[in-house]
Design an enzyme around this catalytic site. Structure first.
Site, PDB file in Angstrom:
ATOM      1  CG  ASP A 117      -1.771  -1.190   1.402  1.00  0.00           C
ATOM      2  OD1 ASP A 117      -1.290  -2.307   1.149  1.00  0.00           O
ATOM      3  OD2 ASP A 117      -2.933  -1.025   1.800  1.00  0.00           O
ATOM      4  CG  HIS A 169      -3.385   3.831   1.669  1.00  0.00           C
ATOM      5  ND1 HIS A 169      -4.676   3.888   1.189  1.00  0.00           N
ATOM      6  CD2 HIS A 169      -3.260   2.615   2.254  1.00  0.00           C
ATOM      7  CE1 HIS A 169      -5.305   2.761   1.471  1.00  0.00           C
ATOM      8  NE2 HIS A 169      -4.462   1.955   2.106  1.00  0.00           N
ATOM      9  CG  ASP A 174      -5.488  -0.358  -0.619  1.00  0.00           C
ATOM     10  OD1 ASP A 174      -6.330  -0.659  -1.486  1.00  0.00           O
ATOM     11  OD2 ASP A 174      -5.682  -0.546   0.597  1.00  0.00           O
ATOM     12  CG  ASP A 199      -9.294   6.215  -1.158  1.00  0.00           C
ATOM     13  OD1 ASP A 199      -9.635   7.308  -1.651  1.00  0.00           O
ATOM     14  OD2 ASP A 199      -9.931   5.163  -1.331  1.00  0.00           O
ATOM     15  NE  ARG A 200      -7.862   4.815   5.253  1.00  0.00           N
ATOM     16  CZ  ARG A 200      -8.735   4.618   6.219  1.00  0.00           C
ATOM     17  NH1 ARG A 200      -9.060   5.622   7.000  1.00  0.00           N
ATOM     18  NH2 ARG A 200      -9.277   3.440   6.407  1.00  0.00           N
ATOM     19  CG  ASN A 249      -9.263  -2.536   0.434  1.00  0.00           C
ATOM     20  OD1 ASN A 249      -8.035  -2.551   0.386  1.00  0.00           O
ATOM     21  ND2 ASN A 249      -9.924  -1.929   1.415  1.00  0.00           N
ATOM     22  CG  HIS A 250      -8.673   2.076  -0.046  1.00  0.00           C
ATOM     23  ND1 HIS A 250      -9.316   3.178   0.459  1.00  0.00           N
ATOM     24  CD2 HIS A 250      -8.486   1.231   0.995  1.00  0.00           C
ATOM     25  CE1 HIS A 250      -9.492   3.024   1.760  1.00  0.00           C
ATOM     26  NE2 HIS A 250      -8.995   1.847   2.110  1.00  0.00           N
ATOM     27  CG  HIS A 290      -4.823  -5.099  -1.684  1.00  0.00           C
ATOM     28  ND1 HIS A 290      -3.780  -4.212  -1.496  1.00  0.00           N
ATOM     29  CD2 HIS A 290      -5.776  -4.748  -0.786  1.00  0.00           C
ATOM     30  CE1 HIS A 290      -4.100  -3.359  -0.530  1.00  0.00           C
ATOM     31  NE2 HIS A 290      -5.299  -3.666  -0.085  1.00  0.00           N
ATOM     32  NE  ARG A 301      -9.047  -6.004   6.382  1.00  0.00           N
ATOM     33  CZ  ARG A 301      -8.193  -4.985   6.408  1.00  0.00           C
ATOM     34  NH1 ARG A 301      -8.651  -3.765   6.193  1.00  0.00           N
ATOM     35  NH2 ARG A 301      -6.902  -5.162   6.630  1.00  0.00           N
ATOM     36  CG  HIS A 307      -6.009  -5.700   2.965  1.00  0.00           C
ATOM     37  ND1 HIS A 307      -6.733  -4.579   2.621  1.00  0.00           N
ATOM     38  CD2 HIS A 307      -6.916  -6.582   3.473  1.00  0.00           C
ATOM     39  CE1 HIS A 307      -8.013  -4.786   2.896  1.00  0.00           C
ATOM     40  NE2 HIS A 307      -8.145  -5.991   3.415  1.00  0.00           N
TER      41      HIS A 307
END
Length: 409
Positions: free
Chosen positions: A152, A154, A181, A184-185, A213-214, A262, A310, A337
């Site tokens: 990730d 991010h 990923d 995001d964030r 997943n993002h 991921h 989750r 992840h």
């Protein structure tokens, strides 16, 4: 008026009412964090909002046309005062070249923006490229050669630049796989994704990207990427990113011995690599099934399987990993992840590797980032891990572009 079109205003009214209700319940939960009834109401209300959003989506889905097909890039002019990177004309076509990518990395490092025309061109071309790739991509590392797997990112652009400083820029002789990923964030997700897509266009057979997943519409609207694209470019470009993300491969198999995804493994013991190859990935991630599990599942210490904390995917033990590897003649899996203190973790008797490449995640976790280096020696894959600390970045807080409603959660 068609039956489907009648659903649209109904779905919108439901969403408005339930989002207002959710906002009020969230305030109660914040004021009374131990109130069980409030927490249960909040969970149920969020579920309703998601269901109604889905209703709206399927009601209008048949009316959607491709953003990529609707663009008139020739009509987009480059203003005279633009001094940023420009695509080079090669054989009559504007093309991503190494000088362009090197200029782009530095340009974005200085918080300057790539011209929208070039950003759109990159997205249109990368969509075409990903559409031609399989769901499960096979990668071959020759004898004596190395290969780097990152987890990730991010939206932490300055930490991405640090990876390239530590490990060298991607090239034919320095291949990379980024394992989902990307966005995001962190609040430099646009810079991250344009840099990664440019490298993919430059080195299509030596630079790889997997969906996380993002890389989904819902997550992007909640956790900042869509808001960031809208702020730095246009909402239309945000929709185009969704089209591109739908086409990202879901997994990679290295030298027929290592599966990289991921999230993790599956509910079904009979799952094979051929099953993964058959997944129709050009969609938003479902709430169950192989595609969901590839993006959302996590390993656990206990044997067997359990429901995921989750809410989607599963948790799987070392026995599940052993069984899957044996069935598919694999040596180990690499996944991402999850934040890890050292940036990586080796579990399940060395057969499950987690790699997470965003150090000091969200400017508050204090973790290191890491990447995995694989090298073929005498026909076998050796692995090494490189950990690193976060580097400074401009004073833009994480989640700066996130949806204000979900920022309360």
């Amino acid at each position: 008026m068609s039956c489907n079109s009648k659903l649209v205003p109904k779905a919108r009214n439901w969403q408005r009412k339930e989002k207002l209700k959710l906002t009020l319940i969230l305030r109660v939960v914040q004021a009374h964090p131990n109130d069980v009834d409030a927490k249960n109401n909040c969970k149920e209300c969020k579920k309703i909002v998601q269901e109604k959003a889905f209703l709206k989506a399927i009601a209008v889905d048949h009316q959607k046309s491709s953003v990529a097909d609707s663009l008139d890039l020739d009509s987009m002019c480059i203003e005279g005062d633009y001094i940023g990177p420009k695509l080079e004309v090669v054989n009559g076509q504007e093309t991503v070249t190494l000088p362009f990518v090197e200029q782009l990395l530095e340009h974005q490092k200085q918080e300057k923006r790539l011209h929208r025309k070039y950003a759109y061109k990159i997205l249109v071309e990368i969509k075409r490229m990903f559409s031609e790739q399989p769901t499960l991509v096979d990668i071959t590392i020759p004898e004596g050669k190395s290969f780097t797997v990152c987890g990730d990112i991010h939206g932490q652009y300055y930490d991405l630049l640090n990876i390239f400083k530590l490990n060298g820029l991607p090239s034919i002789d320095n291949p990379y796989l980024f394992n989902g990923d990307f966005v995001d964030r962190g609040s430099f997700s646009v810079e991250v994704i344009l840099a990664l897509f440019s490298f993919k266009l430059l080195y299509p057979d030596h630079f790889f990207m997997a969906r996380g997943n993002h890389e989904s519409e819902t997550m992007n609207q909640m956790y900042g990427f869509y808001g960031e694209v809208k702020s730095k470019y246009t909402p239309q470009m945000g929709d185009l990113f969704t089209e591109v993300f739908n086409l990202l491969p879901l997994a990679h198999c290295i030298n027929n011995k290592v599966l990289v995804m991921h999230g993790g493994l599956f509910k079904d013991d009979t799952t094979t690599l051929d099953d993964l190859r058959k997944i129709d990935r050009n969609r938003q991630p479902p709430d169950e099934g192989m595609m969901c599990e590839l993006l959302w599942s996590d390993p656990m210490e206990a044997p067997g399987r359990s429901s995921s904390k989750r809410g989607v995917g599963i948790q799987f033990g070392s026995d599940i990993t052993d069984s899957f590897l044996k069935k598919n003649n694999l040596d180990f899996i690499i996944r991402s992840h999850e934040v890890k203190d050292k940036g990586y973790e080796v579990t399940h008797n060395g057969k499950c590797i987690t790699v997470f490449s965003a150090p000091n995640y969200c400017d508050q976790m204090g973790n290191k980032g890491a990447f995995v280096q694989l090298k073929v020696v005498d026909g076998k894959l050796q692995r090494d891990f490189v950990s690193y600390d976060a580097v400074p970045h401009p004073q833009v807080r994480p989640m700066a572009y996130a949806n204000s409603l979900f920022g309360m959660m």
